[in-house]
Design an enzyme around this catalytic site. Sequence first.
Site, short mmCIF file in Angstrom:
data_model
loop_
_atom_site.label_atom_id
_atom_site.label_comp_id
_atom_site.label_asym_id
_atom_site.label_seq_id
_atom_site.Cartn_x
_atom_site.Cartn_y
_atom_site.Cartn_z
N LYS A 29 0.85 -1.20 0.00
CA LYS A 29 0.00 0.00 0.00
C LYS A 29 0.88 1.25 0.00
O LYS A 29 1.50 1.59 0.99
CB LYS A 29 -0.93 0.05 1.22
N GLU A 53 9.83 0.79 10.64
CA GLU A 53 10.89 1.80 10.50
C GLU A 53 10.20 3.13 10.72
O GLU A 53 9.39 3.56 9.90
CB GLU A 53 11.53 1.68 9.12
N CYS A 84 13.35 10.35 7.81
CA CYS A 84 13.20 9.89 9.19
C CYS A 84 14.51 10.03 9.95
O CYS A 84 14.53 10.16 11.16
CB CYS A 84 12.68 8.46 9.22
N GLU A 135 9.53 15.17 16.33
CA GLU A 135 9.94 15.11 14.93
C GLU A 135 9.12 16.12 14.12
O GLU A 135 7.90 16.06 14.10
CB GLU A 135 9.70 13.70 14.39
P1 ADP Z 1 3.18 10.71 7.74
O1 ADP Z 1 2.67 11.17 9.09
O2 ADP Z 1 4.60 10.99 7.51
O3 ADP Z 1 2.27 11.00 6.60
P2 ADP Z 1 2.13 8.16 8.24
O4 ADP Z 1 2.75 7.33 9.28
O5 ADP Z 1 0.83 8.84 8.54
O6 ADP Z 1 3.23 9.16 7.82
O7 ADP Z 1 1.92 7.36 6.89
C1 ADP Z 1 2.79 6.39 6.41
C2 ADP Z 1 1.96 5.32 5.75
O8 ADP Z 1 1.09 4.77 6.72
C3 ADP Z 1 1.07 5.80 4.62
O9 ADP Z 1 1.03 4.80 3.60
C4 ADP Z 1 -0.28 5.93 5.28
O10 ADP Z 1 -1.37 5.78 4.39
C5 ADP Z 1 -0.24 4.77 6.26
N1 ADP Z 1 -1.15 4.89 7.41
C6 ADP Z 1 -1.57 6.00 8.02
N2 ADP Z 1 -2.42 5.71 9.03
C7 ADP Z 1 -2.53 4.36 9.06
C8 ADP Z 1 -3.24 3.42 9.88
N3 ADP Z 1 -4.02 3.82 10.86
N4 ADP Z 1 -3.10 2.10 9.61
C9 ADP Z 1 -2.30 1.68 8.61
N5 ADP Z 1 -1.61 2.51 7.81
C10 ADP Z 1 -1.71 3.82 8.02
#
Ligand code: ADP
Length: 501
Positions: free
Chosen positions: A199, A274, A308, A405
């Site tokens: 995804k 990560e 990161c 961060e």
């Molecule tokens: P950022 O805050 O840097 O955008 P995220 O951790 O929100 O990073 O997003 C990284 C990935 O995790 C993206 O592919 C996002 O769609 C996915 N993501 C965000 N929220 C969830 C969740 N609750 N469960 C699974 N995947 C998630």
Amino acid sequence: MATALKVVPPEESVTKFVARKHKMLINGKWVDSASGKRFPTYNPATGEVLAEVAEGDREDIDRAVEAARNAFENGPWPRLTASERGRLIWKLADLIEENLEEFAELESLDNGKPLKIARVADVPMAVDLFRYMAGWATKIEGNTIPISVPYTPGVKYLAYTLREPVGVVGQIIPWNFPLLMAAWKLGPALTAGNTVILKPAEQTPLSALRLGELIAEAGFPDGVVNIVPGYGETAGAALAAHPGVDKVAFTGSTEVGKLIVQAAAGNLKKVSLELGGKSPSVVFADSDLDTAIKEASSAIFFNHGQCCCAGSRLFVESKAFDKVVDGVAKTAEKIKLGPGFEPSTEMGPLVSKEQLDRVCGYLESGFAEGAKAVTGGTKAGDRGYFVKPTVLVNTNDRMKVVREEIFGPVVTVLPFNDTAELVPRANNTEYGLAAGIWTKDIRKAHQVAAQLRAGTVWINCYNIFDAALPFGGYKQSGWGREMGHEVLEQYTEVKAVCTAI
Ligand code: ADP
């Protein structure tokens, strides 16, 4: 600046690709989402809609997991030899390389990063990662183990271990290096013989979708790699929680990492993470200061601070503090902001409006707590998501901008007096992803490196990555390692076989 859009137009093939009504890849077929819904992605340099992409959700994840399970158990994939698997992965690397320009343009359009950076960093590193992992396919070995069982005297055994694929793997990746993160995840999973549901981040799905086309062209059997774009809270959450998934691998924020762990608890799927960082860069007064200034600046400003491992807490030995602050501020001021496609651009926009607001929110919080911007400190221009490279002083270890961060081009510079004071302060963070040290005293460098609680320590350099070098975090920066042979542990199960002979 952002408003002077004198950009080089994308290649025709890229323009055509972006304009498509993008589908998702399930079981080797490009299909619409079960709901028929699509979501927009935006050009971060302009804020305009860039592309429309099929919006995956629970039902699509169900279909993708079923395809991946079938490919894992019944397809030609488990019958391929290790060498055949390796060759497919190598072929994929060749195809990416053949299409390097197209991938670089997609990354720049979708993420906002300078095209010239995507050409020399993101895409070649993805190619290299796949090649490195292709070589591992034939080298994933177990051991023969001399066992001495006390309660079966006189019986001899042949005992050995096998390393087998974990099974169906869900992989959730972020938007900061979209293609490279897909490579970091897919490379080891495939070389070890797993099948995957990937995804991509909702902000940057385009390069993963193009990669899906090349995966088919390389000849991977249907269902081995399924690509389901969609939002995190829906498609991502469904993948992390899915009872038919054996392992989930995630790169993103620590906050979401914790949600992944909770979601994975239902079937106790294996988890690798990560996550975030608040990495210290440490400049000692005895370092080559010009080089240290250049590299410590790049440690935070590379990829607009959206790394990161960004060196976001810059500790400088007091004697050199003024010189380094001045040098980093001058470097920041010279960085040319602009759209990724403008050839002179050195820093593009942040990826999204959400990130722009988040970074500006941190800047306001820093100022409210007494921090001062030597340079930068605001957004830039009135179009797109640009933030000026920012150097903050008058900060202390308790401030939010020093603890949390930011994920933007913002460095806090903090003075220190000696190593004894530095080490606990550098380690005073919930994160432990990376650190940088600049000094000419090699003994001191290694002594400090040994004391820093971080998964990577760079000495007299920063942001040096290689497919052979493991990367990952201590503390709340993650579980497990990416790259190197260490990553293969995360994509294999160990089976002990014991035979009485
Ligand atoms: P950022 O805050 O840097 O955008 P995220 O951790 O929100 O990073 O997003 C990284 C990935 O995790 C993206 O592919 C996002 O769609 C996915 N993501 C965000 N929220 C969830 C969740 N609750 N469960 C699974 N995947 C998630």
